[in-house]
Design a protein around this motif. Sequence first.
Motif, PDB file in Angstrom:
ATOM      1  N   UNK A  98      -1.944  70.030  23.088  1.00  0.00           N
ATOM      2  CA  UNK A  98      -1.154  70.112  21.863  1.00  0.00           C
ATOM      3  C   UNK A  98       0.239  70.656  22.168  1.00  0.00           C
ATOM      4  N   UNK A  99       0.305  71.687  22.983  1.00  0.00           N
ATOM      5  CA  UNK A  99       1.605  72.262  23.361  1.00  0.00           C
ATOM      6  C   UNK A  99       2.465  71.247  24.096  1.00  0.00           C
ATOM      7  N   UNK A 100       1.872  70.511  25.042  1.00  0.00           N
ATOM      8  CA  UNK A 100       2.616  69.490  25.788  1.00  0.00           C
ATOM      9  C   UNK A 100       3.100  68.386  24.855  1.00  0.00           C
ATOM     10  N   UNK A 101       2.246  67.993  23.924  1.00  0.00           N
ATOM     11  CA  UNK A 101       2.625  66.948  22.969  1.00  0.00           C
ATOM     12  C   UNK A 101       3.782  67.423  22.098  1.00  0.00           C
ATOM     13  N   UNK A 102       3.697  68.643  21.629  1.00  0.00           N
ATOM     14  CA  UNK A 102       4.761  69.230  20.801  1.00  0.00           C
ATOM     15  C   UNK A 102       6.079  69.285  21.575  1.00  0.00           C
ATOM     16  N   UNK A 103       6.003  69.764  22.815  1.00  0.00           N
ATOM     17  CA  UNK A 103       7.213  69.892  23.630  1.00  0.00           C
ATOM     18  C   UNK A 103       7.815  68.541  24.013  1.00  0.00           C
ATOM     19  N   UNK A 104       6.987  67.495  24.010  1.00  0.00           N
ATOM     20  CA  UNK A 104       7.492  66.161  24.338  1.00  0.00           C
ATOM     21  C   UNK A 104       8.158  65.495  23.135  1.00  0.00           C
ATOM     22  N   UNK A 105       8.092  66.171  21.978  1.00  0.00           N
ATOM     23  CA  UNK A 105       8.733  65.624  20.783  1.00  0.00           C
ATOM     24  C   UNK A 105       7.797  64.872  19.859  1.00  0.00           C
ATOM     25  N   UNK A 106       6.511  64.860  20.170  1.00  0.00           N
ATOM     26  CA  UNK A 106       5.552  64.171  19.317  1.00  0.00           C
ATOM     27  C   UNK A 106       5.414  64.937  18.006  1.00  0.00           C
TER      28      UNK A 106
END
Length: 129
Positions: A99-107
């Motif tokens: 979730x954190x990676x997705x958030x940081x990728x702009x998703x």
Amino acid sequence: MILKLDFNSDKSIYIQITEEITKAIAKGELKINESLPSVRSMAESIGVNLHTVNKAYNQLKDDGLLNIDRRKGAIIANLPMKENSKTRESTKDDLELLTAKSYLSGMTKEEFLELSSKLFDSYEVKHYE
């Protein structure tokens, strides 16, 4: 059974084997009480050390997905897998990082939830009822 392994990945081969078998069980490609190839046979077919396959099989056993019998070998366990707080906590940790990676990728939240829902639905095979 065909496993998609990336020998150039930073992810350990035994983890890749574990993940591929887990996904195959969830999708119903591997059925309850179905035998997996022997450790030696699996190792030879994918070109890895037999200890690597043995480690993957033991991890799957610890996760409640396999039963290992000396005479019968590795067999897909009954599903759903037993309540395992360690597995649930690990899943929560994995999901939090994802979730954190997705958030940081702009998703966006909506994109994340839609993708998660589609992926979850792809595993809703009624193979263990």
